[in-house]
Design an enzyme around this catalytic site. Structure first.
Site, PDB file in Angstrom:
ATOM      1  N   ASP A   1      47.492  42.835  41.415  1.00  0.00           N
ATOM      2  CA  ASP A   1      46.494  43.558  42.215  1.00  0.00           C
ATOM      3  C   ASP A   1      46.833  45.044  42.224  1.00  0.00           C
ATOM      4  O   ASP A   1      47.936  45.429  42.629  1.00  0.00           O
ATOM      5  CB  ASP A   1      46.490  42.993  43.634  1.00  0.00           C
ATOM      6  CG  ASP A   1      45.693  43.836  44.611  1.00  0.00           C
ATOM      7  OD1 ASP A   1      44.732  44.506  44.163  1.00  0.00           O
ATOM      8  OD2 ASP A   1      46.034  43.833  45.807  1.00  0.00           O
TER       9      ASP A   1
ATOM     10  N   ASN B   1      44.421  47.494  43.494  1.00  0.00           N
ATOM     11  CA  ASN B   1      43.660  48.257  44.493  1.00  0.00           C
ATOM     12  C   ASN B   1      43.951  47.837  45.933  1.00  0.00           C
ATOM     13  O   ASN B   1      43.284  48.285  46.863  1.00  0.00           O
ATOM     14  CB  ASN B   1      42.153  48.173  44.202  1.00  0.00           C
ATOM     15  CG  ASN B   1      41.598  46.758  44.342  1.00  0.00           C
ATOM     16  OD1 ASN B   1      42.333  45.826  44.670  1.00  0.00           O
ATOM     17  ND2 ASN B   1      40.312  46.603  44.077  1.00  0.00           N
TER      18      ASN B   1
ATOM     19  N   ASP C   1      43.683  44.939  47.638  1.00  0.00           N
ATOM     20  CA  ASP C   1      42.837  44.030  48.414  1.00  0.00           C
ATOM     21  C   ASP C   1      43.373  42.604  48.425  1.00  0.00           C
ATOM     22  O   ASP C   1      42.736  41.704  48.971  1.00  0.00           O
ATOM     23  CB  ASP C   1      41.393  44.056  47.903  1.00  0.00           C
ATOM     24  CG  ASP C   1      41.248  43.545  46.478  1.00  0.00           C
ATOM     25  OD1 ASP C   1      42.277  43.221  45.839  1.00  0.00           O
ATOM     26  OD2 ASP C   1      40.095  43.484  45.979  1.00  0.00           O
TER      27      ASP C   1
ATOM     28  N   ASP D   1      43.215  41.953  39.574  1.00  0.00           N
ATOM     29  CA  ASP D   1      42.074  42.625  38.957  1.00  0.00           C
ATOM     30  C   ASP D   1      42.378  42.950  37.502  1.00  0.00           C
ATOM     31  O   ASP D   1      43.492  42.762  37.008  1.00  0.00           O
ATOM     32  CB  ASP D   1      41.699  43.881  39.744  1.00  0.00           C
ATOM     33  CG  ASP D   1      42.910  44.726  40.133  1.00  0.00           C
ATOM     34  OD1 ASP D   1      43.762  44.970  39.264  1.00  0.00           O
ATOM     35  OD2 ASP D   1      43.006  45.130  41.313  1.00  0.00           O
TER      36      ASP D   1
ATOM     37  N   ASP E   1      34.097  26.550  28.604  1.00  0.00           N
ATOM     38  CA  ASP E   1      34.428  25.722  29.763  1.00  0.00           C
ATOM     39  C   ASP E   1      33.514  24.502  29.853  1.00  0.00           C
ATOM     40  O   ASP E   1      32.302  24.602  29.635  1.00  0.00           O
ATOM     41  CB  ASP E   1      34.273  26.571  31.034  1.00  0.00           C
ATOM     42  CG  ASP E   1      34.618  25.812  32.288  1.00  0.00           C
ATOM     43  OD1 ASP E   1      35.814  25.558  32.503  1.00  0.00           O
ATOM     44  OD2 ASP E   1      33.688  25.456  33.038  1.00  0.00           O
TER      45      ASP E   1
ATOM     46  N   GLU F   1      36.919  23.463  25.931  1.00  0.00           N
ATOM     47  CA  GLU F   1      37.575  22.613  26.917  1.00  0.00           C
ATOM     48  C   GLU F   1      36.829  21.284  26.935  1.00  0.00           C
ATOM     49  O   GLU F   1      35.613  21.257  27.157  1.00  0.00           O
ATOM     50  CB  GLU F   1      37.526  23.233  28.316  1.00  0.00           C
ATOM     51  CG  GLU F   1      38.158  22.330  29.363  1.00  0.00           C
ATOM     52  CD  GLU F   1      37.736  22.665  30.783  1.00  0.00           C
ATOM     53  OE1 GLU F   1      38.556  22.471  31.694  1.00  0.00           O
ATOM     54  OE2 GLU F   1      36.594  23.096  30.992  1.00  0.00           O
TER      55      GLU F   1
END
Length: 537
Positions: A36, A38, A40, A44, A215, A280
């Site tokens: 992370d 930023n 939060d 990201d 997926d 998958e």
């Protein structure tokens, strides 16, 4: 060939560029839990970019990024509201472009997830489709009338919980969802929906991505006649969810999927270089479908198997039967294997059964790099991370919450990556993370292992380097070798390498034959939880 001592190694440079992916080692990044930047508490894209050097140091060929697209996050990105957008919690499209450029600069290919069996109910396509029965996208999703008594069209059950049908008053019909009710199924029998999906794929290929992980691909097409699924009659069958009470013959796996895949492959092949397409494929028909989806030169390059991911125990029989499915016959596709990912409890916990954790982690890594097929490493697997403990009140995953405490759930495999043992939240974020950092992970943090020559991290680097420079390991044939249980053994290449593993808790009464030299070892072979890769003298 000689014993590998490299700590850091650049990704392989293949003489045959068109087949860079054959035998590749691919590192899965779950962006939400990687790093992370930023503050939060959620990982990201800039966080991924900041740690690409770590991934490159493993010597892997590529990264696979789990979804970072615009989404309401009810299934944490696997419910896409805009196939061409980056969700603000992960950053911007410019952040993705910067990640892609940096990865390519480090010699890493980049694969991204594509979720084509369903969208979010917040997608503009679904909003239009549900508005009436005669709008331009009315047939882009799977709609059906109620039975005469108002009940759903058939008996299909969703993967997560309850019926696969939800009533929509706008259309006065039910819509199909194989997963959450907020994940309506696309109708890929409809050519316009296929065209739209391929246009979205083209957007990312134009940006320079090197391939897709597709997926839940076998859920992409259903039986248009909406026939009931047959019940599972075996009273010994494990039933944790309504989904487990049925054989899934008609809600998925329609034969027309292969025609769509040929369109996907044609699109990929229209780009210069080699774009890698891996499916998958899970479920009771997975072995057949993996081979079907990758058969011949016009379909996908590989299929991502669940044979190991959902197995309760690691046994010689599991390894032998799984490898026997892919003997290398003419026209046969190419398999991919993983022991851990974001949907399965981490391998060190799933197969450990109270044994020595570090010894087992090393044995599992040695076995994985020795298998014929592509290798998928999940973030933290190179550290030997066990499944994290997540208390019920901190669970986020809808499947984990619905099935608690019957399963280990998925949240325990999705907790933050531990970068620095002494840093706040393991160096993942200065803020409270979206899932807690397990204290047991801190002792296994990257900075702790980086400085230790004998660490699991550096052991992984040596094994990946060995696979990279050893062609029999990367793409050679596999032939089983008879040995007594709990040993399992096979040769790679034309008898160039002998791979032997003791999966048991006691030393084995067996010795490496003369004429072989060990080039990689986990544990003290033939002791418990040990293995060797040996080359002919």
């Amino acid at each position: 060939m000689s014993r590998i001592t490299l700590e850091r190694a650049a990704p392989a440079v293949q003489a045959d560029v068109a087949a860079w992916w054959r035998g590749a080692v691919i590192y899965q990044v779950y962006p939400r839990s990687f790093a992370d930047t930023n503050g939060d508490g959620i990982g990201d894209l800039p966080g991924v970019t900041a740690h690409l050097d770590h991934i490159a140091s493993l010597g892997v060929d590529a990264i696979w990024l789990s979804p970072f697209f615009t989404s309401p996050m009810k299934d944490f990105g696997y419910d896409i509201a805009d196939y061409r957008g980056v969700d603000p919690i992960f950053g911007t499209l410019a952040d993705f472009d910067a990640l892609l450029a940096r990865a390519h600069g480090l010699g890493l290919k980049v694969l991204i997830d594509q979720v084509w069996s369903h969208t979010s109910d917040q997608h503009d396509w679904f909003r239009e489709s549900r508005s009436s029965r005669d709008n331009p996208k009315a047939d882009w999703y799977v709609w059906a009338d109620a039975k005469a008594d108002g009940s759903p069209p058939n008996n299909w059950q969703s993967v997560f919980h309850g019926p696969s049908w939800t009533w929509d008053a706008r259309r006065g019909q039910y819509y199909l969802h194989n997963f959450l009710s907020s994940q309506p199924d696309l109708n890929l029998h409809y050519s316009a929906a296929q065209d739209a999906i391929l246009d979205a794929a083209r957007f990312w290929l134009d940006r320079g991505v090197d391939g897709f992980r597709l997926d839940a691909l076998n859920f992409a097409m259903h039986d248009p006649a909406l026939r009931d699924n047959p019940a599972v009659a075996d009273p010994r069958a494990r039933r944790l969810r309504p989904f487990d009470f049925q054989h899934h013959i008609y809600n998925q796996s329609h034969g027309a999927i292969t025609g769509f895949l040929e369109r996907v492959r044609a699109l990929a092949d229209s780009y210069p270089g080699a774009r890698f397409m891996v499916a998958e494929v899970g479920g009771e028909q997975a072995d057949r479908e993996m081979k079907l989806f990758t058969q011949g030169p016009a379909r996908l390059n590989s299929a991502y198997g669940f044979n190991f991911l959902y197995a309760d125990r690691l046994t010689p029989r599991l390894i032998e039967e799984t490898m026997a499915l892919w003997p290398g016959e003419d026209g046969e596709g190419w398999p991919s294997w993983a022991f851990s990912n974001h949907d399965a409890p981490r391998v060190v916990s799933r197969w450990l059964s109270g044994r020595d954790r570090e010894a087992f982690a090393r044995l599992a890594m040695l076995l994985l790099v020795a298998l014929r097929g592509n290798v998928f490493l999940y973030q933290g697997e190179e550290l030997g991370l066990p499944q994290a403990e997540v208390p019920f009140e901190r669970l986020q995953d809808p499947e984990a919450i619905a099935n608690w405490p019957a399963t280990l759930g998925r949240d325990g495999a999705r907790t933050p990556m531990p970068w620095a043992a002494a840093a706040e939240n393991g160096g993942f974020s200065p803020a409270e993370p979206w899932l807690p950092v397990d204290p047991t992970h801190l002792a296994l943090a990257v900075d702790r292992q980086e400085a230790d020559h004998g660490s699991m991290l550096n052991f992984t680097r040596r094994l990946v380097a060995l696979r990279r420079e050893c062609e029999p390991l990367r793409s050679g044939a596999l032939r089983p070798v008879p040995v007594p249980e709990p040993l399992v053994a096979f040769e790679r290449g034309d008898g160039d390498l002998l791979c032997v593993f003791n999966l048991g808790d006691e030393a084995a009464q067996w010795a490496l034959p003369s004429g072989w030299r060990v080039i990689a070892e986990a544990g003290s072979f033939p002791g418990p939880l040990s293995g060797v890769i040996a080359e002919r003298l």
